[in-house]
Motif scaffolding. Structure first.
Motif, mmCIF file in Angstrom:
data_model
loop_
_atom_site.group_PDB
_atom_site.id
_atom_site.type_symbol
_atom_site.label_atom_id
_atom_site.label_comp_id
_atom_site.label_asym_id
_atom_site.label_seq_id
_atom_site.Cartn_x
_atom_site.Cartn_y
_atom_site.Cartn_z
ATOM 1 N N THR A 263 -88.595 -63.572 12.190
ATOM 2 C CA THR A 263 -90.038 -63.799 12.113
ATOM 3 C C THR A 263 -90.646 -63.006 10.966
ATOM 4 O OG1 THR A 263 -90.384 -61.987 13.662
ATOM 5 C CG2 THR A 263 -90.353 -64.213 14.588
ATOM 6 N N ASN A 264 -91.766 -63.517 10.476
ATOM 7 C CA ASN A 264 -92.601 -62.771 9.519
ATOM 8 C C ASN A 264 -93.630 -61.992 10.298
ATOM 9 O OD1 ASN A 264 -91.432 -64.107 7.389
ATOM 10 N ND2 ASN A 264 -93.057 -65.656 7.260
ATOM 11 N N SER A 265 -94.129 -60.922 9.694
ATOM 12 C CA SER A 265 -95.334 -60.346 10.280
ATOM 13 C C SER A 265 -96.205 -59.804 9.166
ATOM 14 C CB SER A 265 -94.985 -59.263 11.294
ATOM 15 O OG SER A 265 -94.505 -58.132 10.637
ATOM 16 N N ASP A 266 -97.500 -59.805 9.414
ATOM 17 C CA ASP A 266 -98.443 -59.238 8.447
ATOM 18 C C ASP A 266 -99.610 -58.658 9.220
ATOM 19 O OD1 ASP A 266 -99.991 -61.391 9.237
ATOM 20 O OD2 ASP A 266 -100.094 -62.331 7.272
ATOM 21 N N LEU A 267 -100.665 -58.268 8.498
ATOM 22 C CA LEU A 267 -101.833 -57.660 9.129
ATOM 23 C C LEU A 267 -102.411 -58.544 10.219
ATOM 24 C CD1 LEU A 267 -104.136 -56.387 6.234
ATOM 25 C CD2 LEU A 267 -102.975 -55.020 7.964
ATOM 26 N N ALA B 65 -100.946 -61.226 11.996
ATOM 27 C CA ALA B 65 -100.153 -61.699 13.128
ATOM 28 C C ALA B 65 -98.753 -61.109 13.079
ATOM 29 C CB ALA B 65 -100.071 -63.226 13.113
ATOM 30 N N SER B 66 -98.345 -60.523 14.197
ATOM 31 C CA SER B 66 -96.997 -59.945 14.265
ATOM 32 C C SER B 66 -95.968 -61.056 14.436
ATOM 33 C CB SER B 66 -96.923 -59.005 15.476
ATOM 34 O OG SER B 66 -97.007 -59.771 16.665
#
Lengths: 143, 776, 281
Positions: free
Chosen positions: C250-254, C256-257
C-alpha cells in the motif's frame, strides 16, 4: 518518516554481511549510484543520479557503516543532497539465517528535504520503499 | 430651472452589480505581474531548504559568472538596513531582529538567504540555483507544544525556552465561578495552521528615479500607506520620496496586511542597481514564506450550573508564532482572548497565552485573525457542555445569550458590545432549517443506523477595527470627495479595497448622498501619491470605517454645495436633495452640475468660502462593531468510509445594515468556503524536521466550487450605533461562523458512538478511525 | 513557467520522434499534465522536449474486428465523449470522465498517462480490468504489452528506453456486461486515493466473468484476481470485496494511510461490484 521491512537474499548470513559491506556491491545495488569512494573507515563519498519517471537529479552524498557486528547486524547511513532536495536515511540492518539464505531486516528513519519534500509528499514513502526493494532485488542477483 | 423634482430611489440596500467586475472577469485588470517597466530586471530569492541551520558560507561566484546576472545580495549586504517590522506592543515581548536576509543562521524552510537579480526571470532563477550556501543543519522544532518541552531545540539560541511572551487577561472571579460550578467540561482544541493562498501571490516592482531620489514601489498589498511609512523606515529614506502603488490585488485575506522582507529588499536593490526590479512569488514560495494563519493549541475549561448556566471559562492558549514576528504576529492570539466570552453572559474569564517560537514561517492575520480560533473554542465547549448536560444545543445557547435589552454590554474581557439581539438569528436559522423536523429526521435516521448530525454555531466577532487606542498605527480611516467641474465625482479612499467591492459600495453611498448617478462616481485607492494617508482594508473595516469616513466627507461637501446653492438661488435656506439644491419657499432649484461649475468658475463666492468642491474627512470610530449570527449545518457521515456530506448549510448573519446584498452574499459565500476549508480539508503540515510537507496545491486541499454545499444565507439587521451607516462588517463573518458549526454537526452525528470532540480538519480517515474505535 | 532551458521539437512523424530520443536526453511531451508541472518545479530538467502533437494519426479512436484502438494522443475528454468508447468499452470512458478536472481532461492524453505510470492515475484500474494492451513503438519496430504487466511499480513501466506508447488496444466489452469505475478523489490533487474499476457478466443467478482493477492503493495498479475468482465461484459481492488488496503493498501519505486505502479499496470494490451488477443484462 519511519521505514522498515524484511527481504530474503539467497546467501548465508556471512556472505550477505560481506556483500553488504563491499562498496562495489553497494554501488551496484543502490539505484542510481554512479560512484562510491572510500574516504575513511566505513565512510564513503557517493555520487548518485536519480531518475524516476520524468524526475531526475544528481546527488552528492555520503555512505557510512557503523555499529558493525559481523555477521548479524550493522547500521547503514546514507545522505545525499542535490538541486532538487536532500535526503538522509539511517537504518539498522539485521541479518538472520533463513533456510539456505538469509533474511535482512531493516529498520530506519528517512528524512527528506527541499523541493522533493515539499511537493512530493504523496510519493515519498512509496518511492523510498521502491528504491529499497530495488536495492535488495539487485543484491539478491549478486553472486 | 426645473421645478419638478423626484427623489431618486435610494441605492442603500440594493443588489447593485459590482462596478469592478467587468475588468476582472474579462482579463483587462492589471495585476502586479502584468506591469512592465523599461529596463526592468528580475529577482529570484534563494531560500533555505532547512528549518534550522548555521550558514558557514555563501559562494556566489558561479551564479555571478552566468551571463545576464546583474547583482547578487546576501545577508552581509543588508546588515545595516532596518528590520522587518513588528507593530505589537505586548509587555516583555521578545523580538528577534528580523533582518531582510538571513545572517549567520536560518530559522525556517523558506527563510530568504540571498537575492539574485538578472535581466530576465529565467536567468535569475538559473543563477539562484548556482548560489552555493554551505549549511550546517541544526536541530529544529516545528510543534509549539514540543517547543515548550524541556530540552527542546532553541529556535533562537538566546531564548532557550522558545517563549516569546506570556500574556494574561482575566475578568471577574474565575476561581469562585469554578467553585460554584456543578459541572466543568475540559478539552484540548487545536486550530491548525492554514495557508492563506490568495490566487495572486505576492509581488513587488521597485522603480528608482535617481535624479529625483524617489522610489516607486508597486506591491500587491492591503496597506499601501503603512507599507510606505515602514519601508521608508527600513531603508532610512524620507517617506515623502517613496510612493506605493497597489495594482489590482488578487486576494489577500490578511496575508498582505504585512510588510515583508521582499518589499524592502526590492526597493533597496532598485536603488543599488539603478534599474527597475520585479519579484513575483511562486506558489511554493507563497506556501513557505508568506504568513500562515491560526496555529493554536488551546486548553479550555468551562464551568456551569446543572441548569446550563455558564459561569466561567479558563483558557491556556499556546500560539505557534513561527520563527519571527511579522507585523501583527503576537497580537493575533490576544484578539482570541478578547472574544472568548462569545455571545454569552458569563463574566468570569481567565486566560493565559503563551507565544511560542517554532522553526516555521510566522503566523499572522488570516481571515478572522484570532476570532475563528476563539469562536471555534467557545462554540465547541458550549456543545460539549450541552452534551454533558443532555441539553439541546440551541436551548443552552438561548439560556446564556446576552439579552437584547442589555446593550451596550460590557464583557469580562473589557469590551463593550455595541448592539445585538442574539436569539434572533438563531431562531431564524432554526426556522429556516426546520430545526424540530430535522431533529425528528435525525432520530429516524439514527434508528436506521445512519450517522446524521445537526450542528450550530452562534458566533460573535469584533470588527470594524477600530478605535486608534486598539491599533498600533491608528484605527481611523480617511476619505476625500471631489466634485469635478463637470459634475463627476471622484472618491479617494484611504482604505485599500482589494476584492471587497468598495468601488461599488462607496459609489452607492455617494449616489445616495449627492443624488448623482453611480456611473458618475469613480472610487480611487491604492496610490500613496494620489490618495491621502489611510490605514487599509482588514478586520472587516473597509466599509464600516472607510465608508463612514466617506459619509462624513460627503456631509462636509454637501454643506459647501448648499452654500453655493443658496447663493445661486439668492436665499439663505435650501435643501440639498436628489442632486439639487431647492429653495423650498419658491420651489426653485439649481442642479448639481450648475453648482459644480459655479464652485470652480468662482465668478462669485459665498461668504467665507473657497473655490472648488473638495472635502476630506478622517474618521475614527468610538468603538468596534460586533457582528453576530447563527450557522446551522446538517451532515451525514458515511459509516463505511468516514466521508462527510454536508446536506444543509443555513446561515443567518447579522452584520448591521446591509448596503449591497449581492456583495454581502459574495462575502458570506467566500467566508464560508474558507471556514469549510479549515473544518474539512486544509492543513499546513511541517514534519518533525521542520519541512513543510504540504508544500504545494497537490497536497494542500483548498475548498473548491465543486465541493461547496448550497449556502442558504439570510440576515437579521441590527444597526450598529458606532457609525453613521449602521454597518458592522461582513468580511470575516462566514469564516468565523462556519468551522464550529461543521465540527459540532459531525460530532453530533458521531455522538451515538460516544464521540465528544474531533480536531480539524475532519479528514475521512480520522472519522473512520473513530467509527472503527467505537466498534472495537 | 520558469523551467531550466530546454530545446523543443515538434516532429512530424513517429520515425523523426524516435530519432530525436536516441541520445537519451529527450522527454516525450504528450498532454503535459505531468511533465510540465515537474519542469516548472525543476524536478524534471530534460535537455529536449519532443512534442508529439504534430504527428498525424496518433489521436484516432477506431474500432476493428471486435477491438478498440485508442491513439496515444487521444485526450481524456475525447475518450470521455467518444461514441466508439461509449458503445464498445464504456468502462474506459467512465474512468476518463473521473480524471482531474475539465482543464486536465482537455489537455491530458491516455498515452501520456500510461507512460508516466503515476501510482494514482485513474486509467490503469480500467485498463487492467479491460485486459487492455499497450502498443509500443521503437526504432526496432512495434510490440504490445498486457496492461497487467505494463505497470511494474510506481512510475515504472515495462517500456524500454527509446519506446513510445502509440496506442491502447481494448477488446470490446460485451453488451451484456455491467461496469463501474468508483473513485475517492484526493481533495487537493484530484488523484484517486483509490479507484476501482469493475466489469461483470452475469450467467443466470451467478457471475460468469468478473474483472476488478484497483489503482491508488499501492505502488501500481493491479487486478484483484482473488476477488474476481470468488465472484466467479459464486461467493457474494461482500465476500469478494473483502479480499481486494490482500497481499498487495500500500501507499500512504498525509491524507490516507495504507491501512485506510486498503479499506477504501474494499468498500468501493463492493459498491462498484453492486453498481456493475445492476448495469449487467
Amino acid at each position: 518518516m519511519k521505514i522498515g521491512g524484511t527481504y530474503a537474499v539467497p546467501f548465508v548470513p556471512e556472505r550477505a554481511f560481506e556483500l553488504l559491506q563491499d562498496p562495489a556491491v553497494l554501488c551496484r545495488c543502490m539505484p542510481g549510484c554512479e560512484s562510491l569512494t572510500k574516504t575513511g573507515d566505513g565512510e564513503y563519498a557517493m555520487q548518485m543520479k536519480m531518475a524516476l519517471a520524468a524526475i531526475s537529479g544528481k546527488f552528492d552524498g555520503k555512505v557510512r557503516i557503523t555499529e558493525s557486528q559481523a555477521p548479524t547486524q550493522f547500521r547503514l547511513a546514507v545522505e545525499g543532497a542535490g538541486k532538487i532536495g536532500f535526503m538522509k536515511g539511517s537504518g539498522l540492518l539485521t541479518i538472520s539465517p533463513s533456510g539456505a539464505g538469509s533474511n535482512v531486516q531493516y529498520d530506519g528513519d528517512v528524512q527528506v528535504g527541499g523541493t522533493i519534500a515539499s511537493v512530493g509528499q504523496r510519493l515519498v514513502e512509496t518511492t523510498a520503499k521502491m528504491l529499497i526493494k530495488r536495492f535488495f532485488d539487485k543484491l539478491g542477483a549478486e553472486t | 430651472m426645473a421645478t419638478t423634482i423626484t427623489k431618486p430611489e435610494t441605492l442603500f440596500g440594493k443588489r447593485v452589480r459590482r462596478q469592478e467586475d467587468p475588468r476582472l472577469i474579462t482579463g483587462t485588470a492589471l495585476y502586479l505581474d502584468d506591469l512592465k517597466m523599461p529596463g526592468m530586471h528580475h529577482a529570484c530569492v534563494v531560500r533555505s531548504p532547512h528549518a534550522a541551520a548555521k550558514i558557514r558560507g555563501i559562494d556566489t561566484s558561479a551564479a555571478r559568472a552566468l551571463p545576464g546576472v546583474a547583482a547578487i545580495f546576501t545577508g552581509a549586504d543588508v546588515t545595516g538596513l532596518g528590520a522587518v517590522p513588528c507593530a505589537a506592543s505586548i509587555p516583555g515581548l521578545r523580538v528577534p531582529h528580523h533582518h531582510l536576509l538571513a545572517q549567520d543562521r536560518v530559522y525556517y524552510v523558506g527563510h530568504p538567504v540571498a537575492v539574485v537579480v538578472g535581466t530576465d526571470r529565467y536567468i535569475a532563477r538559473d543563477a539562484a540555483e548556482l548560489v552555493e550556501v554551505d549549511y550546517e543543519p541544526t536541530a529544529a522544532v516545528a510543534d509549539p507544544e514540543k517547543a515548550l518541552a524541556a530540552g527542546a531545540p532553541a529556535v533562537h539560541p538566546e531564548w532557550p525556552d522558545n517563549v516569546a511572551f506570556n500574556f494574561h487577561q482575566e475578568g471577574g472571579d474565575t476561581e469562585e465561578a469554578f467553585r460554584q460550578a456543578d459541572v466543568v467540561v475540559r478539552q484540548r482544541i487545536t486550530s491548525q495552521r492554514l495557508i492563506p493562498t490568495s490566487i495572486e501571490t505576492r509581488g513587488v516592482i521597485a522603480e528608482w528615479r535617481a535624479g529625483e531620489r524617489s522610489l516607486t514601489l508597486h506591491s500587491s498589498t492591503q496597506i499601501p500607506h503603512l507599507l510606505r511609512t515602514l519601508v521608508a523606515g527600513i531603508l532610512g529614506m524620507p517617506e515623502n520620496l517613496l510612493r506605493v502603488i497597489t495594482p489590482e490585488v488578487g486576494g489577500g485575506f490578511g496575508s498582505k496586511l504585512n510588510v515583508y522582507a521582499e518589499e524592502a529588499l526590492m526597493a533597496y536593490i532598485a536603488m543599488k542597481i539603478n534599474k527597475p526590479v520585479k519579484w513575483v512569488e511562486s506558489r511554493r514560495e507563497n506556501f513557505q514564506a508568506t504568513i500562515h494563519g491560526r496555529g493554536h493549541v488551546d486548553y479550555f475549561e468551562l464551568a456551569a450550573l446543572r441548569d446550563g448556566t455558564i459561569l466561567g471559562l479558563k483558557l491556556k492558549l499556546i500560539q505557534d508564532l513561527g520563527a519571527y514576528h511579522q507585523l501583527l504576529t503576537p497580537v493575533i492570539p490576544t484578539l482570541s482572548v478578547l472574544m472568548m466570552p462569545g455571545l454569552y453572559r458569563f463574566k468570569n474569564v481567565n486566560a493565559d497565552v503563551v507565544g511560542v517560537f517554532t522553526n516555521c514561517v510566522p503566523t499572522d492575520a488570516y481571515r478572522g485573525a484570532g476570532r475563528p480560533e476563539a469562536t471555534h473554542g467557545i462554540e465547541r465547549m458550549v456543545d460539549m457542555l450541552a452534551q454533558e448536560l443532555k441539553m439541546d444545543p440551541a436551548e443552552i445557547r438561548l439560556k446564556n445569550f446576552v439579552h437584547a435589552d442589555e446593550f451596550p454590554y460590557g464583557t469580562a474581557t473589557g469590551l463593550t458590545y455595541d448592539s445585538g439581539d442574539y436569539a434572533k438569528p438563531l431562531h431564524k436559522a432554526m426556522a429556516e432549517a426546520g430545526y424540530e423536523q430535522l431533529r425528528r429526521e435525525q432520530a429516524a435516521a439514527r434508528a436506521e443506523g445512519r450517522l446524521v448530525g445537526i450542528g450550530l454555531s452562534t458566533y460573535g466577532e469584533i470588527c470594524a477595527l477600530g478605535p486608534s487606542i486598539a491599533l498600533p498605527a491608528g484605527g481611523w480611516e480617511s476619505a476625500t470627495v471631489k466634485v469635478e467641474p463637470s459634475g463627476k465625482v471622484t472618491v479617494l479612499t484611504g482604505a485599500s479595497p482589494h476584492g471587497q467591492g468598495e468601488e461599488t459600495t462607496f459609489a452607492q453611498i455617494v449616489a445616495d448622498e449627492l443624488g448623482v448617478p453611480m456611473d458618475d462616481v469613480l472610487v480611487v485607492h491604492g496610490d500613496t501619491a494620489v490618495v491621502q494617508y489611510g490605514i487599509g482594508t482588514f478586520g472587516s473595516r473597509g466599509t464600516a470605517v472607510g465608508g463612514s469616513a466617506l459619509y462624513y466627507a460627503l456631509q462636509d461637501l454637501k454643506a459647501k454645495m448648499k452654500k453655493f446653492g443658496a447663493m445661486m438661488l439668492g436665499t439663505e435656506q435650501v435643501n440639498f436633495s436628489g442632486g439639487y439644491c431647492v429653495d423650498e419657499a419658491t420651489g426653485k432649484s439649481v442642479t448639481f452640475a450648475e453648482m459644480a461649475v459655479a464652485a470652480y468658475h468662482a465668478k462669485k463666492l459665498p461668504a467665507n468660502t473657497e473655490p472648488g468642491l473638495v472635502a476630506t474627512h478622517f474618521w475614527e470610530p468610538p468603538n468596534f462593531t460586533f457582528p453576530f449570527g447563527a450557522h446551522l449545518v446538517v451532515t451525514e457521515v458515511d459509516r463505511e468510509t468516514g466521508a462527510i456530506e454536508i446536506k444543509r448549510y443555513v446561515c443567518v448573519d447579522d452584520i448591521g445594515r446591509i448596503i449591497n446584498p449581492l456583495i454581502v452574499d459574495g462575502q458570506v459565500h467566500g467566508g464560508v468556503a474558507q471556514g469549510l476549508g479549515q473544518a474539512l480539508w486544509e492543513q499546513a503540515v511541517y514534519d518533525e524536521s521542520g519541512q513543510l510537507v504540504s508544500g504545494e496545491l497537490t497536497d494542500y486541499a483548498l475548498p473548491r466550487a465543486s465541493r461547496m454545499p448550497w449556502i442558504e444565507s439570510s440576515h437579521t439587521e441590527t444597526p450598529s450605533p458606532v457609525n453613521p451607516l449602521g454597518v458592522k462588517g461582513v468580511g470575516e463573518a462566514g469564516t468565523i461562523g462556519c468551522s464550529p458549526a461543521v465540527v459540532n454537526s459531525v460530532v453530533d452525528a458521531l455522538s451515538p458512538l460516544g464521540v465528544r470532540h474531533i480536531d480539524m480538519p475532519l479528514t475521512p480517515e480520522k472519522i473512520w478511525k473513530l467509527i472503527e474505535g467505537a466498534r472495537a | 513557467m520558469i523551467s531550466n532551458a530546454f530545446s523543443y521539437h515538434t516532429p512530424e512523424t513517429l520515425e523523426e520522434a524516435l530519432a530525436m530520443l536516441e541520445d537519451g536526453g529527450g522527454k516525450i511531451l504528450a498532454g503535459g499534465m505531468s511533465l510540465i508541472p515537474l519542469m516548472k518545479l525543476r524536478l524534471a530538467s530534460p535537455e529536449s522536449v519532443v512534442d508529439l502533437r504534430r504527428i498525424p494519426g496518433l489521436k484516432a479512436i477506431t474500432e476493428e474486428g471486435g477491438a478498440v484502438r485508442i491513439g496515444a494522443m487521444a485526450t481524456h475528454h475525447e475518450i470521455e465523449i467518444s461514441p466508439v468508447i461509449r458503445g464498445k468499452c464504456p468502462l474506459l470512458g467512465e474512468a476518463a470522465s473521473a480524471i482531474g478536472d475539465i482543464q486536465v481532461r482537455n489537455m491530458g492524453t491516455i498515452g501520456g498517462s500510461v507512460a508516466h505510470a503515476d501510482p494514482a492515475a485513474d486509467y490503469p484500474a480500467a485498463l487492467v480490468a479491460l485486459e487492455a494492451r499497450i502498443r509500443l513503438r521503437s526504432a526496432n519496430g512495434e510490440r504490445t504489452v498486457e496492461a497487467s504487466e505494463f505497470f511494474v511499480d510506481a512510475f515504472t513501466t515495462a517500456m524500454e528506453a527509446g519506446e513510445i506508447v502509440v496506442a491502447i488496444e481494448v477488446k470490446e466489452e460485451e453488451a451484456s456486461e455491467g461496469f463501474k469505475y468508483e473513485k475517492v478523489a484526493h481533495p487537493a490533487s484530484g488523484f484517486p486515493v483509490v479507484g476501482v474499476a469493475v466489469r461483470v457478466k452475469k450467467s443466470g443467478a451467478g457471475i460468469a466473468m468478473a474483472r476488478i482493477g484497483v489503482t491508488g492503493m499501492g505502488p501500481h495498479a493491479f487486478r484483484a484476481r482473488n476477488a474476481e475468482a470468488l465472484l466467479e465461484g459464486g461467493a457474494g459481492a461482500a465476500a469478494a470485496a473483502a479480499v481486494v488488496g490482500e497481499g498487495e503493498e500500500t501507499n500512504s501519505d498525509l491524507y490516507a494511510s495504507g491501512e485506510y486505502r486498503r479499506h477504501l479499496a474494499r468498500v468501493h470494490a463492493g459498491r462498484a461490484i453492486a453498481a456493475a451488477l445492476t448495469r449487467a443484462l
